[in-house]
Write a protein that holds these residues in place. Structure first.
Motif, PDB file in Angstrom:
ATOM      1  N   LEU A 175      42.017  44.540 113.322  1.00  0.00           N
ATOM      2  CA  LEU A 175      41.636  43.526 114.310  1.00  0.00           C
ATOM      3  C   LEU A 175      40.599  44.065 115.300  1.00  0.00           C
ATOM      4  O   LEU A 175      39.665  43.361 115.685  1.00  0.00           O
ATOM      5  N   PHE A 176      40.769  45.326 115.690  1.00  0.00           N
ATOM      6  CA  PHE A 176      39.871  45.933 116.670  1.00  0.00           C
ATOM      7  C   PHE A 176      38.527  46.310 116.044  1.00  0.00           C
ATOM      8  O   PHE A 176      37.465  45.969 116.575  1.00  0.00           O
ATOM      9  N   ASP A 177      38.571  46.993 114.909  1.00  0.00           N
ATOM     10  CA  ASP A 177      37.341  47.513 114.298  1.00  0.00           C
ATOM     11  C   ASP A 177      36.545  46.457 113.552  1.00  0.00           C
ATOM     12  O   ASP A 177      35.303  46.456 113.603  1.00  0.00           O
ATOM     13  N   LYS A 178      37.241  45.568 112.854  1.00  0.00           N
ATOM     14  CA  LYS A 178      36.549  44.654 111.943  1.00  0.00           C
ATOM     15  C   LYS A 178      36.383  43.232 112.483  1.00  0.00           C
ATOM     16  O   LYS A 178      35.451  42.541 112.093  1.00  0.00           O
ATOM     17  N   ILE A 217      48.297  48.730 101.167  1.00  0.00           N
ATOM     18  CA  ILE A 217      47.578  49.840 100.528  1.00  0.00           C
ATOM     19  C   ILE A 217      46.079  49.565 100.522  1.00  0.00           C
ATOM     20  O   ILE A 217      45.258  50.436 100.835  1.00  0.00           O
ATOM     21  N   LYS A 218      45.719  48.328 100.175  1.00  0.00           N
ATOM     22  CA  LYS A 218      44.295  47.962 100.159  1.00  0.00           C
ATOM     23  C   LYS A 218      43.706  47.930 101.570  1.00  0.00           C
ATOM     24  O   LYS A 218      42.550  48.297 101.788  1.00  0.00           O
ATOM     25  N   LEU A 219      44.493  47.484 102.532  1.00  0.00           N
ATOM     26  CA  LEU A 219      44.038  47.461 103.925  1.00  0.00           C
ATOM     27  C   LEU A 219      43.768  48.881 104.403  1.00  0.00           C
ATOM     28  O   LEU A 219      42.736  49.154 105.038  1.00  0.00           O
ATOM     29  N   ASP A 220      44.674  49.788 104.113  1.00  0.00           N
ATOM     30  CA  ASP A 220      44.522  51.186 104.494  1.00  0.00           C
ATOM     31  C   ASP A 220      43.252  51.769 103.880  1.00  0.00           C
ATOM     32  O   ASP A 220      42.459  52.449 104.559  1.00  0.00           O
ATOM     33  N   SER A 221      43.023  51.493 102.599  1.00  0.00           N
ATOM     34  CA  SER A 221      41.837  51.988 101.906  1.00  0.00           C
ATOM     35  C   SER A 221      40.564  51.376 102.497  1.00  0.00           C
ATOM     36  O   SER A 221      39.564  52.070 102.709  1.00  0.00           O
ATOM     37  N   PHE A 222      40.594  50.082 102.763  1.00  0.00           N
ATOM     38  CA  PHE A 222      39.446  49.373 103.337  1.00  0.00           C
ATOM     39  C   PHE A 222      39.033  49.967 104.681  1.00  0.00           C
ATOM     40  O   PHE A 222      37.849  50.067 105.008  1.00  0.00           O
ATOM     41  N   LEU A 223      40.024  50.393 105.454  1.00  0.00           N
ATOM     42  CA  LEU A 223      39.758  50.955 106.773  1.00  0.00           C
ATOM     43  C   LEU A 223      39.402  52.441 106.726  1.00  0.00           C
ATOM     44  O   LEU A 223      39.078  53.037 107.767  1.00  0.00           O
ATOM     45  N   GLY A 224      39.461  53.038 105.525  1.00  0.00           N
ATOM     46  CA  GLY A 224      39.119  54.438 105.401  1.00  0.00           C
ATOM     47  C   GLY A 224      40.263  55.380 105.739  1.00  0.00           C
ATOM     48  O   GLY A 224      40.037  56.509 106.177  1.00  0.00           O
ATOM     49  N   HIS A 225      41.493  54.903 105.544  1.00  0.00           N
ATOM     50  CA  HIS A 225      42.692  55.695 105.813  1.00  0.00           C
ATOM     51  C   HIS A 225      42.697  56.260 107.238  1.00  0.00           C
ATOM     52  O   HIS A 225      42.723  57.488 107.432  1.00  0.00           O
ATOM     53  N   PRO A 226      42.677  55.387 108.226  1.00  0.00           N
ATOM     54  CA  PRO A 226      42.641  55.854 109.622  1.00  0.00           C
ATOM     55  C   PRO A 226      43.919  56.575 110.010  1.00  0.00           C
ATOM     56  O   PRO A 226      44.999  56.302 109.469  1.00  0.00           O
ATOM     57  N   THR A 227      43.807  57.501 110.942  1.00  0.00           N
ATOM     58  CA  THR A 227      44.972  58.270 111.394  1.00  0.00           C
ATOM     59  C   THR A 227      45.528  57.770 112.719  1.00  0.00           C
ATOM     60  O   THR A 227      46.652  58.113 113.075  1.00  0.00           O
ATOM     61  N   HIS A 228      44.722  56.963 113.453  1.00  0.00           N
ATOM     62  CA  HIS A 228      45.175  56.476 114.757  1.00  0.00           C
ATOM     63  C   HIS A 228      44.726  55.032 114.976  1.00  0.00           C
ATOM     64  O   HIS A 228      43.673  54.616 114.474  1.00  0.00           O
ATOM     65  N   ASP A 229      45.527  54.284 115.720  1.00  0.00           N
ATOM     66  CA  ASP A 229      45.183  52.891 116.029  1.00  0.00           C
ATOM     67  C   ASP A 229      44.281  52.841 117.276  1.00  0.00           C
ATOM     68  O   ASP A 229      43.927  53.888 117.842  1.00  0.00           O
TER      69      ASP A 229
END
Length: 222
Positions: A86-89, A114-126
């Motif tokens: 929501l914040f980045d995209k 899983i696809k959301l995580d991959s789409f975001l580049g596997h972020p480590t922090h919100d």
């Protein structure tokens, strides 16, 4: 085991409370966190105990089981990934994302996450600096080090927040005391434990002890 939205919300809240209270969480603390009466919280605790998510005995602190912990971390992972999306995209402000993510975190599709995580580049922090659990449920929480632990002439960098309420986030936006900013303690006031700080080596700001205790930092040296 499928849980209701309310059960998931309780479990996530109890897990987060238990990080500071490993010996168990008081029912009144759970009720306060969930903005409900102690009797209602007790009823839900009993339901989650029957589902092996919590260890509960009358008049004793509540402990989350390993099963409950794994389930809570899955909900937390979805919540924080949705906040990041929501914040980045989608361009939401960081004080807007929590309420929407509270709804999205209950989506059951593991494939979607899983696809959301991959789409975001596997972020480590919100967006608030909170760690996002990985697919296996591993999570490294902030060490309990805040601006309040600094003294005069010491430095730190803002890496996360204890309080992510909209009002506090708006205050941080207005003051410029946001993630990634450096903070140097110019003066510590013993009377009320307030601080005069310099943000990013240029902006002077006076903050209360309450503010200082709600901002996680990484200690820096100069």
């Amino acid at each position: 085991m499928d849980l209701s939205y309310t059960e998931e919300n309780y479990l996530k809240a109890i897990y987060l409370l238990s990080l500071d209270k490993p010996d168990g969480v008081n029912t009144n603390d759970i009720a306060e966190e969930m903005n409900t009466k102690a009797s209602s919280a007790t009823d839900m605790i009993k339901k989650l105990h029957k589902k092996s998510m919590l260890d509960y005995k009358a008049y004793q602190p509540v402990k989350i089981t390993e099963t409950g912990k794994k389930t809570a971390i899955k909900v937390l992972r979805k919540h924080r990934l949705w906040e990041k999306f929501l914040f980045d995209k989608l361009g939401f402000e960081w004080h807007e994302v929590h309420e929407i993510a509270e709804e999205l975190e209950h989506i059951k599709s593991e494939k979607l996450i899983i696809k959301l995580d991959s789409f975001l580049g596997h972020p480590t922090h919100d967006p608030h600096g909170d760690p996002i659990p990985d697919r296996e449920g591993n999570i490294e929480h902030h060490t309990d080090f805040t601006i309040a632990d600094l003294r005069e002439s010491q430095f730190g960098m803002v890496i996360g927040l204890k309080d992510t309420s909209p009002d506090f986030l708006k205050y941080l936006d207005e003051s410029g005391l946001t993630l990634g900013k450096s903070v140097r303690i110019e003066k510590f006031n013993e009377y009320d434990r307030s601080m005069n700080v310099i943000v990013n080596m240029e902006n002077r700001l006076s903050i209360t002890d309450r503010v200082a205790k709600n901002i996680y930092i990484k200690k820096l040296t100069r």
